[in-house]
Design an enzyme around this catalytic site. Structure first.
Site, PDB file in Angstrom:
ATOM      1  N   ASP A  20      15.624   0.374 -65.571  1.00  0.00           N
ATOM      2  CA  ASP A  20      16.818  -0.227 -65.544  1.00  0.00           C
ATOM      3  C   ASP A  20      17.579   0.028 -63.932  1.00  0.00           C
ATOM      4  O   ASP A  20      17.395   1.258 -63.383  1.00  0.00           O
ATOM      5  CB  ASP A  20      17.434   0.377 -66.129  1.00  0.00           C
ATOM      6  CG  ASP A  20      20.142  -0.168 -67.098  1.00  0.00           C
ATOM      7  OD1 ASP A  20      19.220  -1.186 -67.664  1.00  0.00           O
ATOM      8  OD2 ASP A  20      19.986   0.885 -66.284  1.00  0.00           O
ATOM      9  N   GLU A  62      -2.175   6.750 -63.890  1.00  0.00           N
ATOM     10  CA  GLU A  62      -3.117   7.659 -65.268  1.00  0.00           C
ATOM     11  C   GLU A  62      -3.541   7.010 -66.396  1.00  0.00           C
ATOM     12  O   GLU A  62      -5.051   7.077 -66.945  1.00  0.00           O
ATOM     13  CB  GLU A  62      -2.871   8.291 -64.823  1.00  0.00           C
ATOM     14  CG  GLU A  62      -2.634   9.567 -63.886  1.00  0.00           C
ATOM     15  CD  GLU A  62      -1.686  10.795 -64.334  1.00  0.00           C
ATOM     16  OE1 GLU A  62      -1.853  10.874 -65.297  1.00  0.00           O
ATOM     17  OE2 GLU A  62      -1.279  11.509 -63.126  1.00  0.00           O
TER      18      GLU A  62
HETATM   19  O1  TEU Z   1      22.185  -3.747 -65.783  1.00  0.00           O
HETATM   20  C1  TEU Z   1      22.767  -3.293 -64.311  1.00  0.00           C
HETATM   21  C2  TEU Z   1      23.211  -4.446 -63.962  1.00  0.00           C
HETATM   22  O2  TEU Z   1      23.523  -4.237 -62.263  1.00  0.00           O
HETATM   23  C3  TEU Z   1      23.323  -6.135 -64.146  1.00  0.00           C
HETATM   24  O3  TEU Z   1      22.897  -6.372 -64.608  1.00  0.00           O
HETATM   25  C4  TEU Z   1      24.877  -5.148 -64.584  1.00  0.00           C
HETATM   26  O4  TEU Z   1      24.878  -6.092 -66.691  1.00  0.00           O
HETATM   27  C5  TEU Z   1      26.533  -6.397 -64.176  1.00  0.00           C
HETATM   28  O5  TEU Z   1      26.254  -5.880 -62.901  1.00  0.00           O
HETATM   29  C6  TEU Z   1      27.465  -6.153 -65.075  1.00  0.00           C
HETATM   30  O6  TEU Z   1      28.203  -7.212 -63.813  1.00  0.00           O
HETATM   31  C7  TEU Z   1      21.518  -3.023 -66.844  1.00  0.00           C
HETATM   32  C8  TEU Z   1      21.462  -3.234 -67.912  1.00  0.00           C
HETATM   33  O7  TEU Z   1      21.206  -4.564 -68.410  1.00  0.00           O
HETATM   34  C9  TEU Z   1      23.068  -3.347 -68.363  1.00  0.00           C
HETATM   35  O8  TEU Z   1      23.288  -3.647 -69.835  1.00  0.00           O
HETATM   36  C10 TEU Z   1      23.712  -2.170 -68.687  1.00  0.00           C
HETATM   37  O9  TEU Z   1      24.769  -2.445 -68.973  1.00  0.00           O
HETATM   38  C11 TEU Z   1      23.782  -1.400 -67.245  1.00  0.00           C
HETATM   39  O10 TEU Z   1      22.554  -1.741 -66.672  1.00  0.00           O
HETATM   40  C12 TEU Z   1      23.904  -0.307 -66.979  1.00  0.00           C
HETATM   41  O11 TEU Z   1      22.405   1.233 -67.636  1.00  0.00           O
END
Ligand code: TEU
Ligand code: CA
Length: 539
Positions: A210, A251
Protein backbone atom coordinates in the site's frame (compact mmCIF):
# COMPACT_ATOMS: atom_id res chain seq x y z
CA UNK A 1 -4.98 -28.09 -8.60
CA UNK A 2 -1.27 -27.79 -9.49
CA UNK A 3 -0.13 -24.36 -10.64
CA UNK A 4 2.14 -23.64 -13.56
CA UNK A 5 5.04 -22.27 -11.60
CA UNK A 6 6.54 -19.73 -13.92
CA UNK A 7 6.34 -16.15 -12.72
CA UNK A 8 2.58 -16.45 -12.83
CA UNK A 9 1.99 -12.75 -12.14
CA UNK A 10 3.35 -11.75 -15.55
CA UNK A 11 0.06 -12.46 -17.27
CA UNK A 12 -2.33 -13.15 -14.40
CA UNK A 13 -5.81 -11.72 -13.98
CA UNK A 14 -6.00 -10.56 -10.38
CA UNK A 15 -9.37 -10.00 -8.73
CA UNK A 16 -9.50 -7.47 -5.90
CA UNK A 17 -11.65 -8.57 -2.98
CA UNK A 18 -12.67 -5.73 -0.70
CA UNK A 19 -13.68 -7.90 2.27
CA UNK A 20 -16.17 -5.49 3.89
CA UNK A 21 -18.25 -5.41 0.74
CA UNK A 22 -17.82 -8.80 -0.90
CA UNK A 23 -20.12 -11.20 0.98
CA UNK A 24 -21.43 -11.39 4.54
CA UNK A 25 -21.31 -14.87 6.04
CA UNK A 26 -22.54 -14.25 9.60
CA UNK A 27 -25.38 -11.83 8.88
CA UNK A 28 -24.19 -8.62 10.53
CA UNK A 29 -24.29 -6.62 7.30
CA UNK A 30 -20.49 -6.51 6.91
CA UNK A 31 -18.58 -8.75 4.52
CA UNK A 32 -16.29 -11.35 6.09
CA UNK A 33 -14.05 -14.34 5.46
CA UNK A 34 -16.91 -16.82 5.85
CA UNK A 35 -18.70 -14.97 3.06
CA UNK A 36 -15.65 -15.07 0.81
CA UNK A 37 -15.24 -18.81 1.42
CA UNK A 38 -18.79 -19.54 0.27
CA UNK A 39 -18.18 -17.54 -2.92
CA UNK A 40 -14.92 -19.20 -3.99
CA UNK A 41 -16.77 -21.33 -6.58
CA UNK A 42 -18.11 -18.11 -8.13
CA UNK A 43 -14.56 -16.72 -8.40
CA UNK A 44 -13.15 -19.96 -9.82
CA UNK A 45 -15.95 -20.07 -12.40
CA UNK A 46 -15.35 -16.44 -13.29
CA UNK A 47 -11.88 -17.57 -14.36
CA UNK A 48 -9.52 -15.20 -12.58
CA UNK A 49 -6.07 -16.42 -11.52
CA UNK A 50 -5.53 -14.72 -8.18
CA UNK A 51 -7.35 -12.86 -5.41
CA UNK A 52 -5.97 -9.76 -3.73
CA UNK A 53 -7.53 -9.17 -0.34
CA UNK A 54 -7.74 -5.56 0.85
CA UNK A 55 -6.79 -5.34 4.58
CA UNK A 56 -8.49 -7.79 6.90
CA UNK A 57 -6.39 -7.10 10.00
CA UNK A 58 -7.52 -5.87 13.43
CA UNK A 59 -8.34 -2.21 12.98
CA UNK A 60 -10.49 0.54 14.49
CA UNK A 61 -11.59 1.06 10.83
CA UNK A 62 -10.88 4.77 10.71
CA UNK A 63 -9.88 4.19 7.06
CA UNK A 64 -11.80 0.98 6.35
CA UNK A 65 -8.99 -1.22 7.63
CA UNK A 66 -6.03 0.65 6.13
CA UNK A 67 -5.38 1.73 9.73
CA UNK A 68 -3.87 -1.48 11.10
CA UNK A 69 -3.44 -2.30 14.79
CA UNK A 70 -1.91 -5.76 14.26
CA UNK A 71 -0.55 -7.01 10.93
CA UNK A 72 -0.49 -10.64 12.10
CA UNK A 73 -4.14 -11.29 12.89
CA UNK A 74 -7.65 -10.89 11.48
CA UNK A 75 -10.20 -8.35 12.70
CA UNK A 76 -13.04 -10.11 14.55
CA UNK A 77 -15.55 -8.41 12.24
CA UNK A 78 -14.01 -10.44 9.39
CA UNK A 79 -13.25 -13.67 11.27
CA UNK A 80 -10.19 -15.36 12.70
CA UNK A 81 -6.65 -16.19 11.64
CA UNK A 82 -7.64 -19.85 11.41
CA UNK A 83 -10.39 -18.90 8.95
CA UNK A 84 -7.90 -16.90 6.89
CA UNK A 85 -5.63 -19.93 6.75
CA UNK A 86 -8.56 -22.09 5.68
CA UNK A 87 -9.51 -19.54 3.04
CA UNK A 88 -5.97 -19.49 1.61
CA UNK A 89 -5.96 -23.30 1.43
CA UNK A 90 -9.43 -23.49 -0.14
CA UNK A 91 -8.51 -20.83 -2.68
CA UNK A 92 -5.51 -22.93 -3.73
CA UNK A 93 -7.73 -25.98 -4.06
CA UNK A 94 -10.01 -23.94 -6.31
CA UNK A 95 -7.01 -22.92 -8.45
CA UNK A 96 -6.85 -19.38 -7.11
CA UNK A 97 -3.69 -17.73 -5.79
CA UNK A 98 -3.84 -15.17 -2.98
CA UNK A 99 -2.27 -11.78 -2.41
CA UNK A 100 -2.41 -9.95 0.91
CA UNK A 101 -2.34 -6.20 1.38
CA UNK A 102 0.55 -4.90 3.49
CA UNK A 103 0.43 -1.28 4.65
CA UNK A 104 3.96 -0.14 5.58
CA UNK A 105 3.58 3.63 5.46
CA UNK A 106 1.53 3.89 8.63
CA UNK A 107 -0.37 1.96 11.25
CA UNK A 108 -3.33 2.73 13.50
CA UNK A 109 -3.20 4.97 16.55
CA UNK A 110 -4.43 1.79 18.31
CA UNK A 111 -1.22 -0.09 17.33
CA UNK A 112 0.70 -1.00 20.53
CA UNK A 113 3.83 0.79 19.27
CA UNK A 114 1.96 4.05 18.88
CA UNK A 115 0.14 3.71 22.19
CA UNK A 116 3.50 3.14 23.84
CA UNK A 117 5.08 6.07 21.99
CA UNK A 118 2.40 8.49 23.15
CA UNK A 119 2.76 7.27 26.74
CA UNK A 120 6.56 7.26 26.71
CA UNK A 121 6.80 10.96 25.93
CA UNK A 122 9.26 13.18 24.05
CA UNK A 123 12.78 11.90 23.49
CA UNK A 124 11.84 8.25 24.05
CA UNK A 125 12.97 5.39 21.82
CA UNK A 126 9.30 4.50 21.32
CA UNK A 127 8.68 7.88 19.64
CA UNK A 128 11.58 7.27 17.27
CA UNK A 129 9.48 4.70 15.44
CA UNK A 130 7.18 7.50 14.25
CA UNK A 131 7.61 11.18 13.37
CA UNK A 132 7.05 13.13 16.59
CA UNK A 133 8.17 16.76 16.56
CA UNK A 134 7.63 19.87 18.68
CA UNK A 135 5.32 22.39 17.06
CA UNK A 136 6.29 25.77 15.69
CA UNK A 137 5.08 29.07 17.07
CA UNK A 138 5.66 30.53 20.52
CA UNK A 139 3.93 27.69 22.37
CA UNK A 140 4.35 24.96 19.78
CA UNK A 141 0.82 25.59 18.67
CA UNK A 142 1.60 25.38 14.94
CA UNK A 143 2.33 22.15 13.03
CA UNK A 144 6.05 21.37 12.54
CA UNK A 145 5.81 21.94 8.78
CA UNK A 146 3.33 22.72 6.04
CA UNK A 147 2.64 19.21 4.77
CA UNK A 148 -0.97 18.42 3.98
CA UNK A 149 -2.76 15.14 4.57
CA UNK A 150 -3.82 13.32 1.41
CA UNK A 151 -7.29 13.22 2.96
CA UNK A 152 -7.31 16.98 3.54
CA UNK A 153 -6.15 19.25 6.38
CA UNK A 154 -2.69 19.33 7.98
CA UNK A 155 -0.59 16.14 7.99
CA UNK A 156 0.11 16.70 11.71
CA UNK A 157 -1.90 16.17 14.87
CA UNK A 158 -0.88 17.42 18.28
CA UNK A 159 -0.66 15.12 21.29
CA UNK A 160 -1.82 16.15 24.74
CA UNK A 161 0.53 15.98 27.72
CA UNK A 162 -0.57 14.19 30.92
CA UNK A 163 -1.18 17.64 32.49
CA UNK A 164 -3.55 18.58 29.68
CA UNK A 165 -1.22 20.99 27.89
CA UNK A 166 -0.38 20.58 24.22
CA UNK A 167 2.50 18.19 23.50
CA UNK A 168 4.46 17.11 20.45
CA UNK A 169 2.87 16.65 17.06
CA UNK A 170 2.97 13.45 14.97
CA UNK A 171 2.97 13.07 11.21
CA UNK A 172 0.21 11.33 9.26
CA UNK A 173 0.06 11.58 5.46
CA UNK A 174 -3.46 10.13 5.64
CA UNK A 175 -5.98 10.33 8.51
CA UNK A 176 -4.93 11.39 12.06
CA UNK A 177 -5.72 7.79 13.07
CA UNK A 178 -2.91 6.63 10.71
CA UNK A 179 0.48 7.73 12.15
CA UNK A 180 3.38 7.38 9.68
CA UNK A 181 6.22 5.03 10.58
CA UNK A 182 9.78 6.32 10.59
CA UNK A 183 11.41 4.08 7.99
CA UNK A 184 14.87 5.38 8.86
CA UNK A 185 14.56 3.29 12.02
CA UNK A 186 15.93 -0.27 11.68
CA UNK A 187 13.28 -1.63 14.03
CA UNK A 188 10.56 -0.63 11.55
CA UNK A 189 12.40 -2.42 8.74
CA UNK A 190 12.92 -5.51 10.86
CA UNK A 191 9.24 -5.58 11.86
CA UNK A 192 7.98 -5.47 8.29
CA UNK A 193 10.40 -8.16 7.15
CA UNK A 194 8.87 -10.37 9.84
CA UNK A 195 5.35 -9.44 8.70
CA UNK A 196 6.20 -10.44 5.12
CA UNK A 197 7.53 -13.78 6.36
CA UNK A 198 4.46 -14.27 8.54
CA UNK A 199 2.17 -14.22 5.50
CA UNK A 200 4.56 -15.93 3.09
CA UNK A 201 4.85 -18.75 5.64
CA UNK A 202 1.04 -19.04 5.48
CA UNK A 203 1.22 -19.69 1.77
CA UNK A 204 0.24 -16.38 0.22
CA UNK A 205 1.39 -16.03 -3.38
CA UNK A 206 1.94 -12.30 -3.34
CA UNK A 207 2.09 -9.08 -1.38
CA UNK A 208 0.39 -5.85 -2.44
CA UNK A 209 2.26 -2.90 -0.94
CA UNK A 210 0.00 0.00 0.00
CA UNK A 211 1.12 3.57 -0.75
CA UNK A 212 4.41 2.05 -1.83
CA UNK A 213 6.21 5.24 -2.86
CA UNK A 214 5.54 7.24 0.31
CA UNK A 215 7.48 5.40 3.04
CA UNK A 216 10.71 7.40 3.31
CA UNK A 217 10.73 11.05 4.29
CA UNK A 218 13.40 13.73 4.12
CA UNK A 219 14.68 13.61 7.73
CA UNK A 220 14.78 17.41 7.84
CA UNK A 221 11.01 17.46 7.24
CA UNK A 222 11.31 20.66 5.18
CA UNK A 223 8.32 22.76 4.18
CA UNK A 224 7.11 21.74 0.79
CA UNK A 225 7.07 24.84 -1.38
CA UNK A 226 5.94 24.52 -4.97
CA UNK A 227 8.89 23.60 -7.16
CA UNK A 228 10.93 21.99 -4.35
CA UNK A 229 11.94 18.37 -4.57
CA UNK A 230 9.16 16.28 -3.11
CA UNK A 231 10.14 15.50 0.51
CA UNK A 232 8.19 12.26 0.86
CA UNK A 233 7.42 10.58 -2.43
CA UNK A 234 9.83 8.24 -4.09
CA UNK A 235 13.02 8.84 -2.13
CA UNK A 236 16.18 6.90 -3.02
CA UNK A 237 16.41 5.03 0.31
CA UNK A 238 13.17 3.28 -0.54
CA UNK A 239 14.74 1.23 -3.32
CA UNK A 240 17.11 -0.34 -0.82
CA UNK A 241 14.13 -1.42 1.30
CA UNK A 242 12.40 -3.03 -1.65
CA UNK A 243 15.59 -4.85 -2.61
CA UNK A 244 15.54 -6.50 0.79
CA UNK A 245 11.84 -7.34 0.44
CA UNK A 246 12.54 -8.85 -2.96
CA UNK A 247 15.31 -11.00 -1.48
CA UNK A 248 12.80 -12.31 1.07
CA UNK A 249 10.09 -13.13 -1.47
CA UNK A 250 12.70 -14.78 -3.70
CA UNK A 251 13.61 -17.12 -0.85
CA UNK A 252 10.06 -18.43 -0.96
CA UNK A 253 10.02 -18.78 -4.75
CA UNK A 254 7.34 -17.74 -7.22
CA UNK A 255 5.73 -15.10 -4.98
CA UNK A 256 4.88 -11.67 -6.34
CA UNK A 257 5.74 -8.24 -4.90
CA UNK A 258 3.29 -5.67 -6.21
CA UNK A 259 3.41 -1.95 -5.47
CA UNK A 260 0.66 0.62 -5.35
CA UNK A 261 2.50 3.54 -6.89
CA UNK A 262 0.71 6.73 -7.94
CA UNK A 263 3.58 8.35 -9.80
CA UNK A 264 2.83 10.12 -13.07
CA UNK A 265 6.49 10.04 -14.15
CA UNK A 266 6.90 6.72 -15.99
CA UNK A 267 10.68 6.73 -15.68
CA UNK A 268 10.62 7.08 -11.91
CA UNK A 269 7.79 4.58 -11.76
CA UNK A 270 9.85 2.00 -13.67
CA UNK A 271 12.77 2.35 -11.24
CA UNK A 272 10.69 0.37 -8.73
CA UNK A 273 10.47 -2.46 -11.24
CA UNK A 274 14.18 -3.04 -11.71
CA UNK A 275 15.41 -6.63 -11.70
CA UNK A 276 15.92 -6.86 -7.94
CA UNK A 277 12.98 -4.71 -6.77
CA UNK A 278 9.20 -5.06 -7.22
CA UNK A 279 7.71 -7.47 -9.75
CA UNK A 280 4.96 -5.13 -10.81
CA UNK A 281 3.09 -1.96 -9.94
CA UNK A 282 -0.37 -0.65 -10.73
CA UNK A 283 -0.67 1.41 -13.89
CA UNK A 284 -2.95 4.28 -12.95
CA UNK A 285 -2.27 6.19 -16.17
CA UNK A 286 -4.46 3.69 -17.98
CA UNK A 287 -7.17 3.98 -15.32
CA UNK A 288 -7.17 7.78 -15.62
CA UNK A 289 -6.96 7.93 -19.42
CA UNK A 290 -9.71 9.50 -21.54
CA UNK A 291 -11.90 7.10 -23.49
CA UNK A 292 -10.23 8.25 -26.68
CA UNK A 293 -8.33 6.23 -29.28
CA UNK A 294 -5.28 8.48 -29.59
CA UNK A 295 -4.95 9.00 -25.83
CA UNK A 296 -5.30 5.30 -25.09
CA UNK A 297 -2.83 4.32 -27.76
CA UNK A 298 -0.32 6.81 -26.37
CA UNK A 299 -0.89 5.50 -22.85
CA UNK A 300 -0.46 1.88 -23.94
CA UNK A 301 2.71 2.66 -25.90
CA UNK A 302 4.21 4.73 -23.07
CA UNK A 303 3.39 2.02 -20.57
CA UNK A 304 4.94 -0.75 -22.63
CA UNK A 305 7.98 1.40 -23.39
CA UNK A 306 8.52 2.15 -19.69
CA UNK A 307 8.31 -1.52 -18.73
CA UNK A 308 10.46 -2.92 -21.54
CA UNK A 309 13.92 -1.83 -20.28
CA UNK A 310 13.27 -3.33 -16.83
CA UNK A 311 11.56 -6.43 -18.29
CA UNK A 312 8.60 -6.07 -15.94
CA UNK A 313 5.06 -6.93 -16.98
CA UNK A 314 2.71 -3.99 -17.49
CA UNK A 315 -0.52 -3.90 -15.50
CA UNK A 316 -3.97 -2.76 -16.64
CA UNK A 317 -6.37 -1.46 -14.02
CA UNK A 318 -9.80 0.03 -14.73
CA UNK A 319 -11.11 0.46 -11.17
CA UNK A 320 -10.31 -0.15 -7.51
CA UNK A 321 -11.62 0.77 -4.05
CA UNK A 322 -10.21 4.32 -4.27
CA UNK A 323 -11.69 5.53 -7.55
CA UNK A 324 -15.07 6.25 -9.16
CA UNK A 325 -16.28 3.06 -10.88
CA UNK A 326 -15.53 3.12 -14.60
CA UNK A 327 -19.12 2.45 -15.74
CA UNK A 328 -19.87 5.87 -14.26
CA UNK A 329 -16.66 7.57 -15.45
CA UNK A 330 -17.05 6.39 -19.03
CA UNK A 331 -20.61 7.73 -19.21
CA UNK A 332 -19.52 11.31 -18.47
CA UNK A 333 -18.68 14.11 -20.91
CA UNK A 334 -15.11 14.11 -19.49
CA UNK A 335 -14.07 10.46 -19.22
CA UNK A 336 -10.70 11.10 -17.56
CA UNK A 337 -9.95 10.56 -13.88
CA UNK A 338 -7.30 11.76 -11.45
CA UNK A 339 -7.19 11.76 -7.66
CA UNK A 340 -7.69 15.52 -7.73
CA UNK A 341 -10.15 15.34 -10.63
CA UNK A 342 -12.81 12.89 -9.45
CA UNK A 343 -15.76 14.83 -10.88
CA UNK A 344 -18.12 13.47 -8.27
CA UNK A 345 -21.74 13.66 -9.38
CA UNK A 346 -20.90 14.95 -12.85
CA UNK A 347 -23.81 13.90 -15.09
CA UNK A 348 -23.37 10.42 -16.51
CA UNK A 349 -25.14 8.17 -19.01
CA UNK A 350 -25.15 4.69 -17.53
CA UNK A 351 -26.02 2.93 -20.81
CA UNK A 352 -23.14 4.61 -22.60
CA UNK A 353 -20.79 3.99 -19.66
CA UNK A 354 -21.73 0.33 -19.56
CA UNK A 355 -21.22 -0.05 -23.28
CA UNK A 356 -17.75 1.45 -23.00
CA UNK A 357 -16.97 -0.57 -19.90
CA UNK A 358 -17.71 -3.74 -21.89
CA UNK A 359 -15.35 -2.62 -24.64
CA UNK A 360 -12.75 -1.58 -22.07
CA UNK A 361 -12.89 -5.04 -20.49
CA UNK A 362 -11.95 -6.65 -23.82
CA UNK A 363 -9.26 -4.04 -24.38
CA UNK A 364 -7.63 -4.41 -20.97
CA UNK A 365 -7.80 -8.22 -21.04
CA UNK A 366 -6.13 -8.32 -24.48
CA UNK A 367 -3.13 -6.16 -23.55
CA UNK A 368 0.22 -7.75 -22.63
CA UNK A 369 0.85 -8.10 -18.90
CA UNK A 370 -1.34 -8.53 -15.83
CA UNK A 371 -4.93 -7.31 -15.57
CA UNK A 372 -6.80 -6.32 -12.43
CA UNK A 373 -10.54 -6.69 -11.89
CA UNK A 374 -12.10 -4.87 -8.94
CA UNK A 375 -15.00 -6.76 -7.37
CA UNK A 376 -18.21 -5.71 -9.10
CA UNK A 377 -16.49 -4.72 -12.37
CA UNK A 378 -17.64 -8.09 -13.69
CA UNK A 379 -21.23 -7.15 -12.75
CA UNK A 380 -21.00 -3.72 -14.39
CA UNK A 381 -21.72 -1.94 -11.12
CA UNK A 382 -21.91 1.85 -11.33
CA UNK A 383 -20.62 4.24 -8.68
CA UNK A 384 -23.33 4.78 -6.06
CA UNK A 385 -23.43 8.56 -6.10
CA UNK A 386 -26.69 9.09 -4.22
CA UNK A 387 -25.40 8.00 -0.76
CA UNK A 388 -26.66 10.33 1.95
CA UNK A 389 -24.03 12.27 3.88
CA UNK A 390 -25.05 10.50 7.12
CA UNK A 391 -24.09 7.07 5.81
CA UNK A 392 -20.76 8.09 4.33
CA UNK A 393 -17.81 6.62 6.23
CA UNK A 394 -14.74 7.55 4.18
CA UNK A 395 -12.40 9.85 6.16
CA UNK A 396 -11.85 11.71 2.91
CA UNK A 397 -15.46 12.91 3.07
CA UNK A 398 -15.18 14.03 6.68
CA UNK A 399 -11.67 15.51 6.46
CA UNK A 400 -12.56 17.60 3.42
CA UNK A 401 -15.71 18.88 5.10
CA UNK A 402 -17.73 17.15 2.38
CA UNK A 403 -15.96 19.01 -0.45
CA UNK A 404 -14.81 15.57 -1.68
CA UNK A 405 -17.55 12.99 -1.14
CA UNK A 406 -14.86 10.33 -0.99
CA UNK A 407 -14.76 6.68 -1.97
CA UNK A 408 -17.81 5.06 -0.37
CA UNK A 409 -19.65 5.01 -3.71
CA UNK A 410 -17.39 2.29 -5.13
CA UNK A 411 -17.50 0.26 -1.89
CA UNK A 412 -21.19 -0.53 -1.70
CA UNK A 413 -21.80 -4.23 -0.87
CA UNK A 414 -22.10 -6.53 -3.89
CA UNK A 415 -25.51 -7.70 -5.10
CA UNK A 416 -25.59 -11.50 -5.34
CA UNK A 417 -29.23 -12.48 -5.82
CA UNK A 418 -32.85 -11.48 -5.31
CA UNK A 419 -35.04 -8.55 -6.17
CA UNK A 420 -34.21 -6.15 -3.35
CA UNK A 421 -31.56 -5.16 -0.83
CA UNK A 422 -29.53 -6.81 0.59
CA UNK A 423 -29.56 -8.79 -2.69
CA UNK A 424 -28.14 -11.89 -1.03
CA UNK A 425 -25.19 -9.98 0.44
CA UNK A 426 -26.14 -11.30 3.89
CA UNK A 427 -27.44 -14.85 4.41
CA UNK A 428 -31.18 -15.50 4.04
CA UNK A 429 -33.06 -14.74 7.23
CA UNK A 430 -30.63 -12.15 8.55
CA UNK A 431 -32.26 -8.79 9.08
CA UNK A 432 -29.06 -6.74 9.21
CA UNK A 433 -28.78 -3.96 6.68
CA UNK A 434 -25.56 -3.76 4.63
CA UNK A 435 -22.97 -1.33 6.05
CA UNK A 436 -23.61 0.97 3.09
CA UNK A 437 -27.09 0.99 1.53
CA UNK A 438 -27.46 -0.61 -1.89
CA UNK A 439 -29.53 1.15 -4.58
CA UNK A 440 -33.12 0.07 -5.19
CA UNK A 441 -32.43 -0.56 -8.88
CA UNK A 442 -29.73 -3.25 -8.61
CA UNK A 443 -31.95 -6.32 -9.11
CA UNK A 444 -30.82 -6.71 -12.71
CA UNK A 445 -27.16 -6.41 -11.69
CA UNK A 446 -27.02 -9.36 -9.27
CA UNK A 447 -24.68 -12.25 -10.03
CA UNK A 448 -27.71 -14.54 -10.13
CA UNK A 449 -29.62 -12.36 -12.62
CA UNK A 450 -26.57 -12.19 -14.88
CA UNK A 451 -25.47 -15.80 -14.64
CA UNK A 452 -27.72 -17.21 -17.33
CA UNK A 453 -28.01 -14.10 -19.49
CA UNK A 454 -25.55 -14.47 -22.39
CA UNK A 455 -25.60 -10.70 -22.96
CA UNK A 456 -24.69 -9.77 -19.39
CA UNK A 457 -21.45 -8.18 -18.21
CA UNK A 458 -20.77 -11.30 -16.14
CA UNK A 459 -21.12 -13.54 -19.20
CA UNK A 460 -18.77 -11.26 -21.14
CA UNK A 461 -16.11 -11.44 -18.40
CA UNK A 462 -16.42 -15.21 -18.11
CA UNK A 463 -16.03 -15.76 -21.82
CA UNK A 464 -13.18 -13.28 -22.12
CA UNK A 465 -11.31 -14.84 -19.19
CA UNK A 466 -11.79 -18.34 -20.60
CA UNK A 467 -10.47 -17.28 -24.00
CA UNK A 468 -7.57 -15.42 -22.41
CA UNK A 469 -6.59 -18.48 -20.43
CA UNK A 470 -6.77 -20.74 -23.47
CA UNK A 471 -4.85 -18.40 -25.80
CA UNK A 472 -1.05 -18.73 -25.51
CA UNK A 473 -0.53 -15.58 -27.62
CA UNK A 474 -2.06 -13.57 -24.76
CA UNK A 475 0.58 -14.81 -22.31
CA UNK A 476 3.62 -13.06 -23.74
CA UNK A 477 4.78 -9.46 -23.83
CA UNK A 478 4.39 -8.51 -27.49
CA UNK A 479 1.84 -6.22 -29.05
CA UNK A 480 1.81 -5.11 -32.70
CA UNK A 481 -0.44 -2.30 -33.85
CA UNK A 482 -2.26 -2.86 -37.13
CA UNK A 483 -3.63 -0.23 -39.48
CA UNK A 484 -7.01 0.94 -38.29
CA UNK A 485 -9.65 3.43 -39.40
CA UNK A 486 -9.49 6.80 -37.55
CA UNK A 487 -10.81 6.48 -34.01
CA UNK A 488 -10.26 2.71 -33.84
CA UNK A 489 -7.51 0.74 -32.11
CA UNK A 490 -6.40 -2.50 -33.71
CA UNK A 491 -3.58 -4.72 -32.53
CA UNK A 492 -2.26 -8.20 -32.94
CA UNK A 493 -0.95 -10.46 -30.19
CA UNK A 494 1.38 -13.16 -31.44
CA UNK A 495 0.66 -14.50 -34.91
CA UNK A 496 -3.07 -14.88 -34.85
CA UNK A 497 -4.95 -13.06 -32.09
CA UNK A 498 -6.47 -9.68 -32.88
CA UNK A 499 -8.30 -7.03 -30.86
CA UNK A 500 -10.23 -4.09 -32.33
CA UNK A 501 -11.83 -1.32 -30.30
CA UNK A 502 -13.99 1.27 -32.01
CA UNK A 503 -13.88 4.64 -30.23
CA UNK A 504 -15.13 6.56 -33.27
CA UNK A 505 -18.67 7.86 -33.75
CA UNK A 506 -19.44 5.60 -36.76
CA UNK A 507 -19.18 1.82 -37.29
CA UNK A 508 -15.86 0.50 -38.64
CA UNK A 509 -15.08 -2.62 -40.70
CA UNK A 510 -13.21 -5.48 -39.04
CA UNK A 511 -9.75 -6.38 -40.32
CA UNK A 512 -9.39 -9.62 -42.28
CA UNK A 513 -10.01 -12.52 -39.92
CA UNK A 514 -10.84 -16.20 -39.88
CA UNK A 515 -13.17 -16.08 -36.85
CA UNK A 516 -14.84 -13.66 -34.48
CA UNK A 517 -14.04 -14.96 -30.99
CA UNK A 518 -16.00 -12.49 -28.89
CA UNK A 519 -17.53 -9.04 -29.18
CA UNK A 520 -18.60 -6.63 -26.45
CA UNK A 521 -21.84 -5.92 -28.36
CA UNK A 522 -23.56 -7.13 -31.51
CA UNK A 523 -22.03 -6.35 -34.91
CA UNK A 524 -24.19 -4.31 -37.29
CA UNK A 525 -24.12 -5.68 -40.85
CA UNK A 526 -20.67 -7.08 -40.19
CA UNK A 527 -19.38 -3.72 -38.94
CA UNK A 528 -18.14 -2.92 -35.42
CA UNK A 529 -20.41 -0.24 -33.88
CA UNK A 530 -19.09 2.72 -31.82
CA UNK A 531 -17.81 1.95 -28.29
CA UNK A 532 -17.61 -1.75 -29.09
CA UNK A 533 -14.65 -4.15 -29.12
CA UNK A 534 -14.02 -7.47 -30.85
CA UNK A 535 -11.56 -10.31 -30.36
CA UNK A 536 -10.63 -12.02 -33.59
CA UNK A 537 -8.70 -14.99 -34.84
CA UNK A 538 -6.64 -13.44 -37.61
CA UNK A 539 -5.33 -16.65 -39.14
O1 TEU B 1 -4.09 4.57 -1.13
C1 TEU B 1 -2.98 5.38 -1.29
C2 TEU B 1 -3.23 6.58 -2.11
O2 TEU B 1 -2.41 7.44 -2.18
C3 TEU B 1 -4.51 6.75 -2.83
O3 TEU B 1 -4.99 5.62 -3.42
C4 TEU B 1 -5.46 7.44 -1.93
O4 TEU B 1 -6.62 6.72 -1.67
C5 TEU B 1 -5.80 8.68 -2.61
O5 TEU B 1 -4.64 9.41 -2.68
C6 TEU B 1 -6.85 9.46 -1.89
O6 TEU B 1 -7.11 10.58 -2.69
C7 TEU B 1 -3.96 3.50 -0.28
C8 TEU B 1 -5.23 2.68 -0.22
O7 TEU B 1 -5.49 2.14 -1.49
C9 TEU B 1 -6.33 3.55 0.29
O8 TEU B 1 -7.55 2.87 0.32
C10 TEU B 1 -5.96 4.00 1.67
O9 TEU B 1 -6.91 4.92 2.14
C11 TEU B 1 -4.59 4.68 1.69
O10 TEU B 1 -3.61 3.91 1.03
C12 TEU B 1 -4.11 4.82 3.10
O11 TEU B 1 -3.74 3.54 3.58
CA1 CA C 1 -20.30 -10.31 8.57
Amino acid sequence: MPFRSDRWWRHAVIYQVYPRSFADGNGDGIGDLAGIRTRLPYLAELGVDALWFSPWYPSPMADAGYDIADHRDIDPVFGTLAEAEALLAEAHEAGLRSIVDVVPNHCSTAHPWFVEAVAAGPGSAARELFWFRPGRGEHGELPPNDWQSIFGGPAWTRTTNPDGTGGEWYLHLFAPEQPDFNWANPKVREEFEQILRFWLDRGVDGIRIDSAALLCKDPELPDFAAGDPDPYTDRDELHEIYRSWRAITDEYGDRALIGEIWLPDTERFARYLRRDELHQAFNFDFLGCHWDAAALRRCIDDTLAAHRPVDAPATWVLSNHDVVRHVTRYGRADTSFALDHRQHRAPTDRMLGTRRARAAALLSLALPGAAYVYQGDELGLPEVEELADEVRQDPMFHRSGGADVGRDGCRVPLPWAGRQAPYGFSPAGSDATPWLPQPADWAALTAQAQRDDPDSMLALYRRALAIRRATPELHDDRLDWLDAPPGALTFRRGAGFGCVVNLAAAPVPLPTHTAVLLTSGPLADGLLPPDTAAWLRLR
